[in-house]
Design an enzyme around this catalytic site. Structure first.
Site, mmCIF file in Angstrom:
data_model
loop_
_atom_site.group_PDB
_atom_site.id
_atom_site.type_symbol
_atom_site.label_atom_id
_atom_site.label_comp_id
_atom_site.label_asym_id
_atom_site.label_seq_id
_atom_site.Cartn_x
_atom_site.Cartn_y
_atom_site.Cartn_z
ATOM 1 N N HIS A 40 0.806 -1.224 0.000
ATOM 2 C CA HIS A 40 0.000 0.000 0.000
ATOM 3 C C HIS A 40 0.837 1.271 0.000
ATOM 4 C CE1 HIS A 40 -4.131 -1.471 0.488
ATOM 5 N NE2 HIS A 40 -3.640 -2.419 1.262
ATOM 6 N N ARG A 100 -6.081 11.289 5.966
ATOM 7 C CA ARG A 100 -5.043 11.301 6.997
ATOM 8 C C ARG A 100 -4.080 12.455 6.744
ATOM 9 N NH1 ARG A 100 -0.213 8.365 6.627
ATOM 10 N NH2 ARG A 100 -1.107 7.282 4.821
ATOM 11 N N LYS A 114 0.394 14.086 1.298
ATOM 12 C CA LYS A 114 -0.974 14.380 0.863
ATOM 13 C C LYS A 114 -1.199 15.885 0.678
ATOM 14 C CE LYS A 114 -2.753 10.169 3.031
ATOM 15 N NZ LYS A 114 -3.281 9.456 1.852
ATOM 16 N N THR A 141 -8.838 5.866 -1.994
ATOM 17 C CA THR A 141 -10.211 5.400 -2.205
ATOM 18 C C THR A 141 -11.192 6.550 -2.008
ATOM 19 O OG1 THR A 141 -10.271 4.633 0.100
ATOM 20 C CG2 THR A 141 -9.799 2.987 -1.605
#
Length: 799
Positions: A357, A538, A543, A645
């Site tokens: 992942h 998160r 990100k 997702t």
């Protein structure tokens, strides 16, 4: 007398059963019942209906000697269960009528249920989607996890800073689980290994009992249910009475303290040696209990010939957390069942599979050989045997092994012990082959394959978005719920003014609900016609929530310079938690909240720009935010996000995406069309080259007046005390490992294109319709069918 329920109960049946459980399970009369009492009565009523297909599935799997899938994951972010179960049983209308007959408010009942604190982010939510799709497709399966008493943590803000407090979801009865006292296993730690007649015998110095707690997972239309089995730690010796009577009260409770610690918190802070030891113990606790349970079930159904294990068992390791499964399975086969090492190694490799992942080196776990040898001495021996066997069989390069520089590399261990290794998006899988496992891929070119992630449309569209679901049912029929490819039927309506108006109306309903509920609680009252711009995930540097808030500051400055300009009203919504020890991520949270306080109170700009950051983001909050979003922020540094997702959930709920070519963004853009996706930023290859260029951060900032202004406003104290952000500013100017500066101007310009597009309602609505219509590929049903065919070699037990 308890009423009997028909296969599809009527509203009256449900009302009678709810009253039965209120009286006989809760011990309450209706006149004294609280919302909590009613919610449990409704939950037990629905649970009764799930038990029948659940038990039938167990019998069918056992009697048919079917191959089962076992999914091992440290996280299962299942969210609230009641509403999802009602949807999957097809009882929406009957339950609405039953609750109305009883004078109950359905929303009050559903929202009284706490979120199960069993995960953090995408990893756990994916595992939950997979469990639901496995049940919907009728695949015999078990999920294995840990029954965390407090989960990750409950987030709140004090002075804009994140404060962590324990989750308390188990402080009240959990009506969905069944305690299985008879399924309990001893889990050992530490101790020593001795040789007895040529065989290694491990004598653990500590031990706990893993007790099973089962939650049924019902699939779509209620035809099949599987089991999520969570392990709770119990002491082997509850209490040392001799020590207690001698006055050593703390020592007397040590066995109980060890056990409770193991299943108390998800991801304990591992910045200390004690934290590292606890994490390793947790991972082994989960894995050993699951494997002992799997072997027990196998031998009960198929006998003692463990050579047949790969024919009847497929085990999927969700990331590296359960990678100790390779050595543990070999240990059980050798030490408990008498197989040779070569036999055990072959069986284990053909049974285990590993999902990668992450490409981040720090997320591919490594344990010091000292720690591994201290906590799991027998397993360190077996890891060394696995490593040597692989070296001898492949003549690999010296740096490719499991053990290197006195560390056990769990990614390499998982790869070497797996029959198949899969990435979770097309780009990610290519990068797994070419970066983190490049050398192993050359040795085993057939082992890595791709299975792009997906999400369940039952929870993330039908349950989360009733207005859109009703419109879809009216427009193309209800079959899309079990076959998301049917959304393609919307393409024919993408130019229909009436349909587009209805689609806009459904989105507006969700925005009004969010504004009157969650946002109102924060003291924010946005115009539902404003663009709702959402980044929820998160908190992590890659990100790039920092990129988002810096662009917000720059936009605020621009509006101040020209307050009479043609600005598109926008509400920026953030959500997400930072790991307790992750200083940079927590500083970004503080900055977002400080900026929000300043901007939301600004009389000049607040009619054009507001910021909301609701604390304690979880599944239930996502179910409210995602349907209300106009814009989905998927802005990670290219080459860093495995899949995502959330990006899929936003797309199927009609939010347009601003994003980089990273993770599943690549496939989303291919599916919905480049013209219906707002692309910005460097590619993965360009990002790698940029990061290698000395001084890239400072050079990029010097070229961007917008970014310089944003950083200067922070530095001069416009958003609180500047010294609390000096380290963050220094990191951005001089390091910037995730290329916020390099992508800033592209991102800022893309946001201004979005402003212009949003003002043209017809174009925006048509793009929205096409995003929904082309999102069918991102169903987790499709993903699970891929695993079934390519990895597990299993079929459904139901037609």
């Amino acid at each position: 007398m308890r009423p009997e329920l028909s296969e599809l109960p009527s509203a009256q049946d449900l009302a009678d059963q709810i009253l039965y459980h209120l009286t006989h399970t809760q011990g309450r009369g209706p006149e004294f019942a609280t919302v909590f009492d009613w919610r449990l009565a409704v939950s037990y009523t629905i649970r009764d209906l799930i038990v029948t297909p659940w038990m039938a599935g167990h019998r069918a799997s056992r009697d048919g000697k079917l191959k089962r899938v076992y999914y091992l994951s440290m996280e299962f972010l299942i969210g609230r269960i009641l509403g999802d179960a009602i949807v999957n049983l097809g009882l929406d209308q009957q339950m609405d009528a039953a609750l109305a007959q009883l004078g109950l408010d359905k929303t009050d009942i559903l929202e009284d249920e706490p979120d199960a604190a069993l995960g953090n982010g995408g990893l756990g939510r994916l595992a939950a989607c997979f469990m639901e799709s496995l049940a919907s497709l009728g695949v015999p399966a078990f999920g294995y996890g840990i029954r965390y008493e407090h989960g990750l943590f409950r987030q709140r803000f004090e002075g804009g800073q994140q404060v962590e407090t324990p989750e308390d979801w188990l402080n009240q009865p959990h009506p969905w689980e069944f305690t299985r006292i008879d399924y309990s296993y001893t889990i050992g730690f530490k101790g020593h290994v001795e040789n007895v007649d040529g065989h290694s015998v491990w004598h653990p110095g500590e031990s706990v009992i893993a007790r099973a707690y089962d939650t049924p997972v019902i699939g779509w239309q209620g035809k099949w249910a599987n089991t999520l089995r969570l392990w709770g730690a119990q002491p082997t010796n509850l209490f040392d009475l001799h020590r207690f009577n001698a006055g050593d009260y703390a020592a007397a409770a040590e066995p109980e303290a060890l056990a409770r610690t193991l299943s108390r918190v998800l991801y304990p802070d591992d910045t200390t040696d004690q934290g590292k030891e606890l994490r390793l113990k947790q991972e082994y606790f989960l894995t050993s209990a699951a494997l002992q349970d799997i072997i027990r079930r196998f031998t009960a159904e198929h006998g003692e010939d463990l050579a047949l294990l790969p024919d009847k068992v497929a085990i999927q390791l969700n990331d590296t957390h359960p990678a100790i499964a390779g050595p543990e399975l070999i240990r059980l086969l050798m030490d408990e069942h008498g197989l040779s090492f070569d036999q055990a190694l072959d069986i284990a490799r053909r049974t285990l599979n590993y999902t990668n992942h992450t490409l981040l080196p720090e997320a591919l776990e490594r344990w010091s050989t000292w720690l591994m040898g201290d906590v799991l001495p027998r397993h360190l021996q077996i890891i060394q045997m696995i490593d040597e066997a692989h070296r001898a069989a492949t003549h690999r390069p010296p740096h490719t092994g499991i053990i290197e520089h006195d560390e056990v590399r769990m990614g390499e261990l998982a790869f070497i012990m797996a029959g198949h290794v899969n990435g979770v998006s097309a780009l990610h899988t290519d990068l797994v082959r070419s970066t983190v496992f490049a050398d192993l891929h050359k040795l085993h070119p057939e082992r890595i394959l791709n299975q792009t992630n997906g999400v369940t449309p039952r929870r993330w569209l039908r349950l989360a978005n009733p207005p859109l679901s009703r419109l879809l049912d009216h427009t193309i029929g209800a079959g899309w719920t079990g076959d998301l490819d049917q959304l393609e039927g919307l393409e024919a309506h993408a130019e229909d003014a009436g349909f587009l108006a209805a689609l806009r109306g459904a989105k507006r309903q969700n925005k009004v609900v969010l504004a009157n509920g969650l946002l109102s609680d924060l003291g924010i009252k946005p115009d539902p016609e404003a663009l709702f711009d959402v980044q929820v995930k998160r908190m992590h540097e890659y990100k790039r929530q920092l990129l988002n808030i810096l662009e917000t500051i720059a936009l605020w400055h621009r509006i101040h310079e020209s307050p009479n300009g043609d600005w598109t009203p926008r509400l920026k919504i953030f959500g997400g938690k930072a790991a307790p020890g992750y200083w940079t991520a927590k500083t970004v949270i503080h900055l977002i909240n400080d900026v929000a306080r300043k901007i939301n109170d600004d009389p000049v700009t607040s009619k054009f720009l507001k910021i909301a950051y609701p604390p304690n983001y979880n599944v239930s909050m996502a179910e409210r935010l995602i349907p209300a979003a106009d814009l989905s922020e998927q802005i990670s540094t290219a080459g860093k996000e495995a899949s995502g997702t959330g990006n899929m959930k936003f797309t199927m709920n009609g939010a347009l995406t601003i994003g980089t070519l990273d993770g599943a963004n690549v496939e989303i853009r291919e599916m919905v069309g480049a013209e219906n996706f707002f692309l910005f930023g460097l590619t993965a290859a360009e990002a790698a080259a940029e990061k290698a260029r000395p001084g890239h951060a400072r050079a990029a900032i010097e070229k961007s007046e917008n970014m310089k202004v944003a950083l200067q406003l922070i530095a001069e104290g416009r958003f609180g005390r500047p010294e609390q952000y000096f380290a963050l500013l220094d990191r951005t100017w001089n390091d910037d490992p995730f290329l916020v500066a390099s992508d800033f101007e592209s991102y800022f310009a893309c946001q201004r294109r979005i402003d212009a597009t949003y003002r043209n309602h017809r174009d925006w609505d048509r793009m929205t319709a096409l995003n929904i219509a082309r999102s069918g590929y991102f169903s987790s049903d499709r993903t699970i069918r891929g695993y079934m065919a390519d990895i597990w070699k299993v079929g459904p037990a139901t037609p």
